[in-house]
Design a protein around this motif. Sequence first.
Motif, PDB file in Angstrom:
ATOM      1  N   SER A  36       0.826  -1.204   0.000  1.00 37.89           N
ATOM      2  CA  SER A  36       0.000   0.000   0.000  1.00 37.89           C
ATOM      3  C   SER A  36       0.863   1.256   0.000  1.00 37.89           C
ATOM      4  O   SER A  36       0.626   2.192  -0.778  1.00 37.89           O
TER       5      SER A  36
ATOM      6  N   SER B  16       1.576   4.315  -2.775  1.00 32.93           N
ATOM      7  CA  SER B  16       1.516   5.725  -2.400  1.00 32.93           C
ATOM      8  C   SER B  16       2.787   6.459  -2.811  1.00 32.93           C
ATOM      9  O   SER B  16       2.750   7.557  -3.366  1.00 32.93           O
TER      10      SER B  16
ATOM     11  N   LYS C 192      -6.453   3.807  11.483  1.00 33.75           N
ATOM     12  CA  LYS C 192      -7.356   4.336  10.451  1.00 33.75           C
ATOM     13  C   LYS C 192      -7.032   5.786  10.096  1.00 33.75           C
ATOM     14  O   LYS C 192      -7.468   6.278   9.043  1.00 33.75           O
TER      15      LYS C 192
ATOM     16  N   LEU D  87      -5.683   6.531   6.574  1.00 39.95           N
ATOM     17  CA  LEU D  87      -6.530   6.596   5.372  1.00 39.95           C
ATOM     18  C   LEU D  87      -6.455   7.948   4.678  1.00 39.95           C
ATOM     19  O   LEU D  87      -6.820   8.068   3.499  1.00 39.95           O
TER      20      LEU D  87
ATOM     21  N   PRO E 148      -3.531   8.483   1.031  1.00 36.35           N
ATOM     22  CA  PRO E 148      -3.731   8.435  -0.426  1.00 36.35           C
ATOM     23  C   PRO E 148      -4.427   9.671  -0.996  1.00 36.35           C
ATOM     24  O   PRO E 148      -4.122  10.097  -2.116  1.00 36.35           O
ATOM     25  N   PHE E 149      -5.330  10.254  -0.237  1.00 34.17           N
ATOM     26  CA  PHE E 149      -6.036  11.445  -0.715  1.00 34.17           C
ATOM     27  C   PHE E 149      -5.088  12.646  -0.811  1.00 34.17           C
ATOM     28  O   PHE E 149      -5.160  13.444  -1.751  1.00 34.17           O
TER      29      PHE E 149
ATOM     30  N   GLN F 202      -2.865   5.979  -6.192  1.00 29.64           N
ATOM     31  CA  GLN F 202      -3.427   6.202  -4.855  1.00 29.64           C
ATOM     32  C   GLN F 202      -4.699   5.397  -4.628  1.00 29.64           C
ATOM     33  O   GLN F 202      -5.016   5.014  -3.493  1.00 29.64           O
ATOM     34  N   ALA F 203      -5.443   5.112  -5.700  1.00 34.48           N
ATOM     35  CA  ALA F 203      -6.628   4.257  -5.560  1.00 34.48           C
ATOM     36  C   ALA F 203      -6.202   2.849  -5.131  1.00 34.48           C
ATOM     37  O   ALA F 203      -6.822   2.228  -4.261  1.00 34.48           O
TER      38      ALA F 203
ATOM     39  N   SER G 264      -3.411   2.127  -3.530  1.00 37.89           N
ATOM     40  CA  SER G 264      -2.914   2.258  -2.158  1.00 37.89           C
ATOM     41  C   SER G 264      -4.055   2.239  -1.151  1.00 37.89           C
ATOM     42  O   SER G 264      -3.973   1.574  -0.103  1.00 37.89           O
ATOM     43  N   LEU G 265      -5.134   2.944  -1.455  1.00 43.35           N
ATOM     44  CA  LEU G 265      -6.266   3.035  -0.546  1.00 43.35           C
ATOM     45  C   LEU G 265      -6.932   1.677  -0.347  1.00 43.35           C
ATOM     46  O   LEU G 265      -7.287   1.296   0.775  1.00 43.35           O
TER      47      LEU G 265
ATOM     48  N   LEU H 208      -4.676  -0.555   1.840  1.00 46.64           N
ATOM     49  CA  LEU H 208      -4.687  -0.088   3.227  1.00 46.64           C
ATOM     50  C   LEU H 208      -5.992  -0.471   3.910  1.00 46.64           C
ATOM     51  O   LEU H 208      -5.997  -0.897   5.081  1.00 46.64           O
ATOM     52  N   ALA H 209      -7.099  -0.343   3.197  1.00 46.19           N
ATOM     53  CA  ALA H 209      -8.398  -0.715   3.767  1.00 46.19           C
ATOM     54  C   ALA H 209      -8.443  -2.206   4.124  1.00 46.19           C
ATOM     55  O   ALA H 209      -9.011  -2.595   5.154  1.00 46.19           O
TER      56      ALA H 209
END
Length: 404
Positions: free
Chosen positions: A236, A240, A293, A296, A299-300, A389-390, A392-393, A396-397
């Motif tokens: 992840s 990123s 969390k 999170l 990535p944004f 980044q999508a 990576s997200l 991570l989730a």
Amino acid sequence: MTDVREQPTWSPWRTVVWFGVVSLAADMVYEGARSITGPFLASLGASALVVGVVTGAGEAAALVLRLWSGPLADRSGRYWALTIVGYGLTVVCVPLMAVAPFLGGAGLAFGATMVLLERTGKAIRSPSKSALLAHAARSVGRGRGFAVHKALDQVGAFAGPLVVAGMVALTTHTWAGLAALAVPGVIALVLLAVIRARVPDMTVYDEPEAPLTSATGVRVGAPTKLPRDFRLFALSCAASTLGLMTFGIIGFHLADANLVRPALVPVVYAVAMGVEAISALATGFAYDRIGAKVLLVLPFLVAAVPLLALDDRLGLALTGVVVWGAAVGVQDSTVKALVADLVPSGRLATAYGVFAAFQGAAALAGGALAGWLYSGGRLDLVVVLGACQAVSLVLLAVVLRRRG
């Protein structure tokens, strides 16, 4: 190491803080150099692609080589020796960059080599230093410990570029700013020796665990493979990193688009370092309070960087620099707390080395990718890095869900 621990002469917080002061001085050196690397290499004849490849390769060296130095630290137990050698390389190579403009046609090759060697020094020291710090921070909260360390670290990252900018403004020579960074480098080595003398064994801060082997410091019965959740988290963060441009590209854009004079690029970088410190503190303390969390947000932040930082309007470009600093603050600090929580304590240096190797491979690809896409079309760059980044997200989730 043995399972009999002496009482530490310093409190955990005191050790964390002094480690932060060492990083403060060292960051003045290498962040001061990084702040001017893009324009400096350009002044030696480098193109945007060359800047991207050199800075990307530098980050790759700083990360991928930890795949070797991390396990070496765990096998040998020589965490302190590797930490000191790594810092020593940085202290020597950064001032030597000042020689490059006087070497004629060989200047660019020499300057690029010093960039790579300095980053190699970081690769040698970082897994050992992170493992030592993870031990010291265990009883105070790893989120807080890494955050406070990073905040002090960023004071140096803020001051170093300002020193470089001041010297460049005073002398009109970038090499003078690089040469001046020898002073904080020597201070860092002296302070490191003091901490080593006071707390030679950082495991004194750990809670009692299973017996340790005397040769390696790895717990008897510890798993030979790193946990699956750790590997997913490393992937992840690699995704990123692939999408997080080096400041070399951002600095090149600021100068190339005539948004900021080259002499002021280090000042912009210093602002980003200040933002990085605030970001590390905020997310580090949040990590100890609400858990992993908080990551999170990473990535944004990274996805927004190329959209903003590569704009031709000064206001948006500077906003992008601020977002870049916030993203790096999370990536260089708070993620390390989760790494420490995902692996056995006797495998910390190995885990940090493997984790950095994932990031390093991504940094090399990302540096070249950003340099190539910058010249061809910035919309493509925004789309491609956003897709990273999508990925990576999602990864991570998955990790957060598996941890409950």
